[in-house]
Design an enzyme around this catalytic site. Sequence first.
Site, short mmCIF file in Angstrom:
data_model
loop_
_atom_site.label_atom_id
_atom_site.label_comp_id
_atom_site.label_asym_id
_atom_site.label_seq_id
_atom_site.Cartn_x
_atom_site.Cartn_y
_atom_site.Cartn_z
N THR A 1 0.84 -1.20 0.00
CA THR A 1 0.00 0.00 0.00
C THR A 1 0.88 1.26 0.00
O THR A 1 0.64 2.20 -0.77
CB THR A 1 -0.95 0.00 1.22
N ASP B 1 2.17 5.25 6.08
CA ASP B 1 2.61 3.84 6.08
C ASP B 1 1.40 2.92 6.13
O ASP B 1 0.29 3.34 6.53
CB ASP B 1 3.51 3.60 7.30
N GLY B 2 1.61 1.69 5.75
CA GLY B 2 0.56 0.68 5.83
C GLY B 2 0.50 0.07 7.22
O GLY B 2 1.22 0.48 8.13
N GLY C 1 4.51 -7.12 9.15
CA GLY C 1 4.30 -8.24 8.23
C GLY C 1 5.29 -8.20 7.07
O GLY C 1 5.67 -9.23 6.51
N GLU D 1 10.34 1.32 10.57
CA GLU D 1 9.01 1.96 10.53
C GLU D 1 8.69 2.63 11.87
O GLU D 1 8.15 3.73 11.92
CB GLU D 1 7.93 0.92 10.19
C1 ABF Z 1 4.18 -2.35 6.21
O1 ABF Z 1 3.59 -3.11 5.26
C2 ABF Z 1 4.13 -3.16 7.40
O2 ABF Z 1 4.31 -2.66 8.63
C3 ABF Z 1 2.89 -3.94 7.27
O3 ABF Z 1 3.29 -5.14 7.80
C4 ABF Z 1 2.70 -4.03 5.83
C5 ABF Z 1 1.34 -3.81 5.28
O4 ABF Z 1 1.46 -4.26 4.00
P1 ABF Z 1 0.43 -4.06 2.85
O5 ABF Z 1 0.24 -2.62 2.65
O6 ABF Z 1 1.12 -4.74 1.72
O7 ABF Z 1 -0.82 -4.78 3.29
O8 ABF Z 1 3.56 -1.13 6.37
#
Ligand code: ABF
Length: 229
Positions: free
Chosen positions: A30, A82-83, A97, A104
Amino acid sequence: MSEDLKRSAALAAMSEIRSGMRIGLGTGSTAKHFVDLLGAEVANGFECLCVPTSEVTAEQARGLGIPLTTLDDIDGLDVTIDGADEIDRNFQLIKGGGGALLREKIVAAASARMIVIADDSKLVDTLGKFALPIEVNLFGLAATERAIADVMGQFNALGGRTLRKNVDGETFVTDGGHYIVDASFGRISDAKALSSALLEIPGVVQHGLFIDLCSDAYLATPGGTIKLS
Ligand code: ABF
């Protein structure tokens, strides 16, 4: 989550970005969309200075011509986008993950605001269904794993733990040269107490519980993106 939804969440978060901002760049599929969108703006003359949360994100950003710096060269960040793997309604998160949790968390903690972008399947009532990533030092690994198992017992974990492997079946190594233990709690009722207990283990470098770091989230649904603040 479809790429369209990920991109929608990333696009919505672009509304938070202003010229001249110092921005933390997240990691994951993401966050990758957000970096792409920011790169397109930079190509059009938009000014910003960014700190990436992983080598993968750094490489992507460099390829797009996004100006990068480090936390050693600036005194903080305006915002990090961030995701997340899970987010609850109090903006507590599970992250890691993707294996980038240490950087992060350092970047999020150095930011005035941290904004999560995700699809609404990441929104949970209680954290813990997603196995909690715990970054550990290689030295004394077995002792650290035993100590983690003890904490899992104290917190009534419903599942077990695994040492993370990469797609080739080799032990996954983080950007910081550490391993990751994924611990299945099932349900984390007291994230702060669990965080403290894990950080008391000497071999634990950091864990993926992000407590009181995130202030807002853009969650994409097929019907549109919603902002939680
Ligand atoms: C990072 O990407 C991580 O902390 C989290 O584990 C992961 C989320 O991934 P995605 O956006 O691919 O679902 O932010």
